[in-house]
Design a protein around this motif. Structure first.
Motif, PDB file in Angstrom:
ATOM      1  N   LEU A 342       0.841  -1.202   0.000  1.00 15.33           N
ATOM      2  CA  LEU A 342       0.000   0.000   0.000  1.00 15.33           C
ATOM      3  C   LEU A 342       0.880   1.258   0.000  1.00 15.33           C
ATOM      4  O   LEU A 342       0.680   2.181  -0.790  1.00 15.33           O
ATOM      5  N   LEU A 343       1.870   1.251   0.869  1.00 17.05           N
ATOM      6  CA  LEU A 343       2.790   2.401   0.978  1.00 17.05           C
ATOM      7  C   LEU A 343       3.572   2.601  -0.317  1.00 17.05           C
ATOM      8  O   LEU A 343       3.721   3.723  -0.801  1.00 17.05           O
ATOM      9  N   GLY A 344       4.067   1.498  -0.867  1.00 17.77           N
ATOM     10  CA  GLY A 344       4.851   1.579  -2.113  1.00 17.77           C
ATOM     11  C   GLY A 344       4.018   2.102  -3.270  1.00 17.77           C
ATOM     12  O   GLY A 344       4.490   2.899  -4.091  1.00 17.77           O
ATOM     13  N   THR A 345       2.739   1.685  -3.319  1.00 19.84           N
ATOM     14  CA  THR A 345       1.853   2.132  -4.407  1.00 19.84           C
ATOM     15  C   THR A 345       1.610   3.638  -4.302  1.00 19.84           C
ATOM     16  O   THR A 345       1.711   4.369  -5.297  1.00 19.84           O
ATOM     17  N   LEU A 346       1.300   4.107  -3.095  1.00 23.75           N
ATOM     18  CA  LEU A 346       1.056   5.547  -2.909  1.00 23.75           C
ATOM     19  C   LEU A 346       2.307   6.359  -3.232  1.00 23.75           C
ATOM     20  O   LEU A 346       2.237   7.413  -3.863  1.00 23.75           O
ATOM     21  N   ARG A 347       3.461   5.838  -2.821  1.00 22.69           N
ATOM     22  CA  ARG A 347       4.714   6.581  -3.062  1.00 22.69           C
ATOM     23  C   ARG A 347       4.985   6.703  -4.568  1.00 22.69           C
ATOM     24  O   ARG A 347       5.411   7.750  -5.056  1.00 22.69           O
ATOM     25  N   MET A 348       4.727   5.611  -5.298  1.00 25.64           N
ATOM     26  CA  MET A 348       4.922   5.659  -6.758  1.00 25.64           C
ATOM     27  C   MET A 348       3.943   6.637  -7.416  1.00 25.64           C
ATOM     28  O   MET A 348       4.294   7.361  -8.336  1.00 25.64           O
ATOM     29  N   LEU A 349       2.693   6.625  -6.930  1.00 26.99           N
ATOM     30  CA  LEU A 349       1.655   7.464  -7.549  1.00 26.99           C
ATOM     31  C   LEU A 349       1.928   8.956  -7.400  1.00 26.99           C
ATOM     32  O   LEU A 349       1.612   9.734  -8.290  1.00 26.99           O
ATOM     33  N   ILE A 350       2.492   9.381  -6.252  1.00 25.16           N
ATOM     34  CA  ILE A 350       2.641  10.827  -6.020  1.00 25.16           C
ATOM     35  C   ILE A 350       3.974  11.379  -6.513  1.00 25.16           C
ATOM     36  O   ILE A 350       4.221  12.572  -6.419  1.00 25.16           O
ATOM     37  N   ASP A 351       4.820  10.507  -7.056  1.00 24.96           N
ATOM     38  CA  ASP A 351       6.134  10.954  -7.528  1.00 24.96           C
ATOM     39  C   ASP A 351       5.955  12.056  -8.587  1.00 24.96           C
ATOM     40  O   ASP A 351       5.378  11.803  -9.649  1.00 24.96           O
ATOM     41  N   ALA A 352       6.394  13.262  -8.264  1.00 26.49           N
ATOM     42  CA  ALA A 352       6.284  14.429  -9.167  1.00 26.49           C
ATOM     43  C   ALA A 352       4.831  14.818  -9.464  1.00 26.49           C
ATOM     44  O   ALA A 352       4.553  15.494 -10.448  1.00 26.49           O
TER      45      ALA A 352
END
Length: 527
Positions: A342-352
């Protein structure tokens, strides 16, 4: 009886008998030696010293092509003897591999596949040898994939297929063999099994469905085999796997989501899949598993979404499709694997993605959960990802409101601790986030930065010769930003930063040296 045979010195004469030209003598000698080796360290050791294994392998090699029943019986006994000789003994199995037993047994299987007893012996031997990493290269240089798939297609009985599966699974861990199995048509066999067994509630069928779909996912872990099966997103295999996701069978949902995660290992595939509606299918799947859902399916679907979110062009599309909302439903999960993805998905989504980062960063429930997970000492992965997401929310939003939310939720101390991580990338992310905090909301964060001993940590990072250049650079940028706070400024003066910084003016890295000059000026002016 076995040890007395060894003590009586019978092994050497028995091994001598293996050179006989009489087939009956060879047969009985092979049986005797097989019995002596069975579960007996002493027996195996004596056969080893007498050179018995090499003689038997030479016999297998020379008799391999003869298909009369008497010869097949002898070959079966010799295979059995070698199995007893090396069973559960890595060093003796490695010895057989070095003697060239693998190509010999593969050839044997190809020629004698009509003989059930001999085939079974070969399969058991392959199963034992395939567990050894050193065997994979030898297997890859034979046509084992072709022979096993050919054999697999002929089998109707569950037990026989299971035996072949037990050889395929360890072999398929090797990328070269994965590709060979795909080229030999194994995937079509697996898809057929899935189709046949999907509606059955028999225990054997359920087990076989799981084995077949798991093996399918394993084949997709190889880059070449995966790309071959993807076929630009038009391939029959890819389409069939897609149809597993909306299925009502948990095992197929799981395999389907894992397969998509494996297909999503390069940007081209990810972009194609997002453009063709895979995100909606995965979100529907997650939706079915929110309340008391299947943890493995949740984990697999989140893994797939995380991978799909890596290409820059996919982020905005996935955000507007509502992926963050779908993922946030799992915020209450107590399962570390689900939390991690869950954390990894959110981190990828908000990149830039500034707007998405700001929206998430102002979500108090999310930030409070992150702060809680930053203390999950039993789960290093969850702890690390929580810290990284906390930092990412600040770095990508550059928002005062986000910083205030993180300060109020008690997140500052975790970002300061993250600056001491053993991973340079995490240290760097923390320092950049802290510099933004100092630049945008120093007054709000001042007390927390002080109690987290940030200034002392920065002093340590600058003084430590092992700190990477980017760590030294960002630490100095942060020091300059902290000078706007009276109490932190005083701490900087008390710790004699000038000494450490002036030494860095001659640093081999130009950026570090320049920043050291600027920082030194700032410290001198403000002292």
């Amino acid at each position: 009886m076995r040890i007395p045979c060894v003590d009586a010195g019978l092994i050497s004469p028995l091994v001598q008998l293996l050179t006989s030209k009489d087939q009956e003598v060879l047969l009985q000698t092979g049986r005797a030696l097989g019995n002596i080796c069975y579960d007996s360290h002493e027996g195996r050791s004596a056969v080893d010293q007498a050179g018995g294994a090499q003689i038997v392998i030479d016999h297998l090699r020379s008799l391999c092509s003869i298909t009369d029943p008497a010869n097949e019986k002898l070959l079966t006994v010799f295979c059995g003897m070698l199995m007893n000789y090396s069973n559960e003994n890595d060093s003796l199995q490695a010895q057989l591999i070095n003697m060239g037993v693998i190509p010999t047994l593969v050839k044997l299987l190809g020629i004698h596949c009509q003989n059930a007893a001999l085939t079974e012996m070969c399969l058991v031997a392959f199963g034992n040898l395939a567990e050894l990493e050193s065997s994979k290269e030898q297997f890859a240089s034979t046509n084992i994939a072709e022979e096993l798939v050919k054999l697999f297609k002929k089998q109707i009985e569950h037990d026989k297929r299971e035996m072949i599966f037990e050889v395929l699974a360890p072999l398929a861990e090797n990328d070269a063999i994965k590709l060979q199995l795909v080229e030999a048509g194994l995937v079509e066999c697996l898809l057929e099994i899935v189709q046949q067994k999907v509606d059955s509630d028999k225990e054997d069928d359920i087990a076989e469905l799981k084995t077949a779909s798991d093996l399918m996912v394993l084949l997709l872990l190889g880059d070449e085999s995966m790309q071959k099966l993807f076929e630009g997103g038009k391939g029959n295999v890819f389409q069939r796997v897609l149809s597993w996701i909306p299925s009502n069978n948990h095992q197929l949902q799981l395999a389907g989501a894992l397969a998509i995660a494996n297909f999503a290992r390069n940007d081209g595939n990810c972009i194609h899949m997002v453009d063709n509606g895979i995100v909606e299918k995965l979100m529907d799947l997650l939706d079915r598993h929110v309340e008391d859902g299947n943890v493995t399916v949740q984990h697999a679907a989140l893994s797939a979404l995380r991978n799909l979110a890596i290409p820059v062009v996919n982020k905005a599309k996935m955000l507007s499709a509502g992926v963050t909302e779908a993922v946030l439903k799992f915020l209450k999960s107590e399962m570390p694997p689900v939390q991690f993805k869950l954390l990894g998905t959110l981190r990828m989504l908000i990149d830039a993605q500034a707007e998405a980062a700001e929206q998430l960063g102002k979500n108090v429930k999310l930030v409070e959960r992150l702060v809680e997970w930053c203390e999950a000492k039993d789960h290093a992965g969850v702890m690390g990802e929580s810290n990284r997401l906390l930092s990412a929310l600040i770095r990508h939003s550059k928002s005062k409101d986000v910083i205030k939310t993180i300060v109020q939720s008690g997140g500052i101390k975790h970002l300061v601790t993250m600056a001491t991580s053993e991973h340079v990338i995490m240290q760097n992310e923390a320092l950049v986030a802290l510099a933004l905090i100092a630049a945008l909301e120093l007054g709000t964060a001042e007390k927390d930065l002080e109690s987290a001993k940030l200034v002392q940590i920065l002093h340590r990072l600058l003084a430590d010769e092992r700190s990477a250049p980017e760590i030294k650079y960002n630490s100095m940028v942060l020091i300059c930003a902290l000078m706007g706070s009276e109490s932190l400024h005083k701490e900087v003066q008390d710790l004699a930063f000038l000494d450490v910084v002036s030494k860095l003016r001659s640093h081999e890295n130009k950026s570090v040296a320049q920043q050291a000059s600027l920082t030194e000026q700032r410290l001198t002016v403000d002292s």
